[in-house]
Design a protein around this motif. Sequence first.
Motif, PDB file in Angstrom:
ATOM      1  N   PHE A 314       1.041  -1.250  -0.014  1.00  0.00           N
ATOM      2  CA  PHE A 314       0.031  -0.063  -0.092  1.00  0.00           C
ATOM      3  C   PHE A 314       0.845   1.158   0.004  1.00  0.00           C
ATOM      4  O   PHE A 314       0.407   2.560   0.249  1.00  0.00           O
ATOM      5  CB  PHE A 314      -0.949   0.041   1.200  1.00  0.00           C
ATOM      6  CG  PHE A 314      -1.974   0.965   1.138  1.00  0.00           C
ATOM      7  CD1 PHE A 314      -3.125   0.532  -0.048  1.00  0.00           C
ATOM      8  CD2 PHE A 314      -2.149   2.032   1.957  1.00  0.00           C
ATOM      9  CE1 PHE A 314      -4.205   1.549  -0.268  1.00  0.00           C
ATOM     10  CE2 PHE A 314      -3.222   3.129   1.714  1.00  0.00           C
ATOM     11  CZ  PHE A 314      -4.215   2.670   1.046  1.00  0.00           C
ATOM     12  N   PRO A 336       0.641   5.928  -0.424  1.00  0.00           N
ATOM     13  CA  PRO A 336      -0.664   5.394  -0.365  1.00  0.00           C
ATOM     14  C   PRO A 336      -1.687   6.091  -1.676  1.00  0.00           C
ATOM     15  O   PRO A 336      -2.301   5.459  -2.138  1.00  0.00           O
ATOM     16  CB  PRO A 336      -1.314   5.810   0.975  1.00  0.00           C
ATOM     17  CG  PRO A 336       0.013   5.773   1.660  1.00  0.00           C
ATOM     18  CD  PRO A 336       1.071   6.331   0.704  1.00  0.00           C
ATOM     19  N   ARG A 337      -1.168   7.278  -1.887  1.00  0.00           N
ATOM     20  CA  ARG A 337      -2.073   8.131  -2.752  1.00  0.00           C
ATOM     21  C   ARG A 337      -2.158   7.376  -4.140  1.00  0.00           C
ATOM     22  O   ARG A 337      -3.167   7.162  -5.022  1.00  0.00           O
ATOM     23  CB  ARG A 337      -1.176   9.294  -3.023  1.00  0.00           C
ATOM     24  CG  ARG A 337      -2.119  10.227  -3.838  1.00  0.00           C
ATOM     25  CD  ARG A 337      -1.430  11.697  -3.768  1.00  0.00           C
ATOM     26  NE  ARG A 337      -2.157  12.496  -4.798  1.00  0.00           N
ATOM     27  CZ  ARG A 337      -3.258  13.272  -4.137  1.00  0.00           C
ATOM     28  NH1 ARG A 337      -3.856  13.016  -3.052  1.00  0.00           N
ATOM     29  NH2 ARG A 337      -3.980  14.056  -4.976  1.00  0.00           N
ATOM     30  N   VAL A 340      -4.527   4.573  -3.822  1.00  0.00           N
ATOM     31  CA  VAL A 340      -6.033   5.133  -3.637  1.00  0.00           C
ATOM     32  C   VAL A 340      -6.424   5.489  -5.078  1.00  0.00           C
ATOM     33  O   VAL A 340      -7.361   5.077  -5.476  1.00  0.00           O
ATOM     34  CB  VAL A 340      -5.977   6.298  -2.735  1.00  0.00           C
ATOM     35  CG1 VAL A 340      -7.451   6.960  -2.686  1.00  0.00           C
ATOM     36  CG2 VAL A 340      -5.618   6.004  -1.233  1.00  0.00           C
TER      37      VAL A 340
END
Lengths: 637, 328
Positions: A314, A336-337, A340
């Motif tokens: 992640f 993480p972006r 996402v």
Amino acid sequence: MDDVTNDSGSQVILQASQVCKTFGQTRALDNAEFELRVGEVHGLLGANGAGKSTLSKVIAGHVFPDSGKIIYRNRALSLRSAREALDCGIAIVMQETSLAPDMSVLENIFLPELGKPGRLSYRRLRQQAKRILSDLVHEHALPLDTEVRRLSSAQRQLVEIAKALALDAGLIIFDEPTASLSPNEVEQLFGIMANLRANGKALIFVSHRMEEVFAITDRVTVMREGATVAKSVATRELTQTDLVRHMVGREIGSIYAVPGLRSPEAGAEETFAVEGLRALPAVKNVSFRVHRGEILGLGGLVGAGRSETAEALFGLRPYQAGTIKLNGKAFRPRKPRDCVKAGIGFVAEDRRVQSIVPDLSVRENLLLAHLGAHSGFLLNYSSRREKIAELLDLLDMPASRLLDANMLNFSGGMQQKIIIARWLMLNPSVLILDEPTKGVDIGTRSSIYSMLRRIAERGVSIVMISSDFEELLGVCERIIVMSDGHTIADLPSAHLDEEKLTLLAAPRTSTERNTKLLQELTQRYGGAGFWAIVDEGRVICLNAVVAEASADPGFQAGESPSFDQTAIPTALQHPQDDFVAEPNGERRTFLMPIPSKRGHDLGWIGLVTTSPTPPSVQNVRDLVIGFSALDHEVEAA
Amino acid sequence: MTQETRTMQSSVDLKRLLGRVGNSLELRMLGLALAIAVVLSIMSPYFLTANNLMNVLDQSVVIGIVAIGMTFVILTGGIDLSVGSVAGLTGVILGLALQDFSIPVAIAMAIAAGGLIGLFSGVLIGYFGLAAFVVTLGVMAIGRSLAYIFSGQTSISSIPMELSDLVYTTVLGIPTNVLCLGLLYLLAGLYLSYTKGGRTIYAVGSNKEAARAAGLSVLFYSILPYVISGMFAAVAVTFLTAQILSVDPLTGNLLELDAIAAVVIGGASLYGGRGSIAGTLIGVVIMVMIRNGLNLLGVSPFWQGSAIGAIIIFALLIESLLSRRSRA
């Protein structure tokens, strides 16, 4: 098992009655009852959230009950601090979390001493520590001057135990001490506990592992939803089914909501594939694939590197090697972006620390991942209005609660469902969950399971990490087992049960020793050696060393073929106390169970040879037994 | 039956709404501000005159503008001790620039300098993870020292008269500086409530881990508040310079304490994630009113410090008691 009969003669050391304790809105203890006698190991059982840990903490003075009566050594006990409990001779061995990571092993063992007035003599403490350790395993079992955070989980557990012994307590509580131990280490711990029992100590053993309860306890008390549902029943009079019925309150399996496992449509596309992931120090070599609509379990012991794997995938943790493919395309998460935006969601293990934003309303918490994925200047919350309505339906939560200012007022289960819904908001293709039912009461757990099922049915690929093997087996179609940073098996859960999972998940150190044994065997006798669980027409291979290709048994570590799929079906079907030849006469196989003091199933060692004059069975057996005896020594070092 | 449940539902909603209002720190602080105003107007006949009230607003401009930047910083869980000396340094830069450049260019240079200093602190804090307290303490010392060096240890008084238009012109009867203050509060309030950046600042301050895991740009929004804070310190000193037409290297001394106090009185938590622009405005007004009132009452300036200190501690105590209740 030592035959200690505690029927009437032994004196009662502790008697707790009508103990109640409420945390916020959760009733952790609801008129709990408990009785402990001198010289017994008393099992305290219950599912997650049943209140067994709270009751142990009440007895150890870490938690103060709201009401109730505790009689200890014939006097009412009213503890105001853990210190007072220690002074009364009550000690608790926690799940490795009560250590000070930056202090040395020695200081940790004598941490309670620091709370006493007066000067400490380190020399005296050192001698005392050595004495305790030599009682436990042997004098050099632990490096006394090393900082605790550099120890393995198992070593930390040993420090916890030594710490309790240093107090010379009369009553010792072991709160799930085996969570991070290998089967051999568990054996050793049980040996210690039997010794303590023989010396007249009273022990409480908190666990939810059936086989351990049967192996070590004399009597059992079962808790459910904060109340005692079975009090002081002699272990001998119980069966596993009885215990499960007491713990769950109904037949097992029903908490896993949907009857039967739903396997994803055959040939469902692969959505997420990980190959050779390395994120040191915890993740060494991890590979797995998950398909559309599948729930994949990632099982293993605490410290096996599962959470770290999820974090690396992640983008929360850098990784040094490995390829990740998302929907067939190479994907390299840096933060993480990236994930996402790519449609990967992650529900972290610790809700309080990693997921909940306490100062934002429930609605904004629900919309947090939307905010992360959204790239405009404004919020654009309104674009998610319909999705919110749909999710509220899934959550079974009234819309008015969306405006609640503080998410921490919700039950753990509801908090978790909101966090899961946060990711569903983005219609992810992959959802990774780390211990999704941690701290969730058993009633709500089943609603989380059914929620996960519904999500998978919509085509989301789910990767679920859990230390609760029962949960993995009940929820997942396939299970990847991890140990010491390696993925070591990829098996359909239908081939597994809790015991097999436990063996598969054993720390690498014990595997390495077995590899050594197998190497030794093949070096001496040629052919191929393997370590496997043999059960119900199927062999689950834990380890295999093939020296001669012609002797290959037809399976590798981590595989679970049925007998017919192997090259040695006859030998597996009819194990004898000698080499068994296959009908075609090529391979001869000798199978022997690994000896275990306490009746643990440690699996079988097999030696396959193609030589027409096989070695003497007695020699092989001696070699194996020699190694297992050595095990205990090596394990300790 | 359904009708009945609906009314019950709505009465529950009403109760919840009332509870939220009662729990709102801004409203309680507004009440406190009004109470102080009432007490002061009883004690001093001059307090409630239009002249004096305009005075209070005028005195709010400098600390008010600095407090906006401070609110951003404190919302992320940080602190900016350097605003006072950044104001001093950017004031000196403004004064020097005005010798060679036009007024708009000079102001832009001062604001850019403030922003750069903020970027420096922000990167050290956000990227290198140094403690905000220590970094801004260092910047505070450097800033003040540079202010003395650049100014040649004296005040710069050759400021063009036109700069005072920023303060002494009025729009619809309201002085420009007060109008600017109002406008900046409006913009900051809207930004924090209705933009991605604003909500991210709250999320970062409340739980950085969770914000990162949700894909928010934690690093960017950890640095941005310091840049804003530095720029706003320069804006504030521009208004101050316009008022007194002179720049002193000592300008803005202890301004950071007033700004922090105003933000905290306005209900912000020093741990981050909690607070609002409206609260900060109330905090600023309370601070300025007390100072103004104490002056009107002729209280010795030596006692004024005690009064203000006591109020800050009182506000913090309330915050702690309330948050203990709601986070228990």
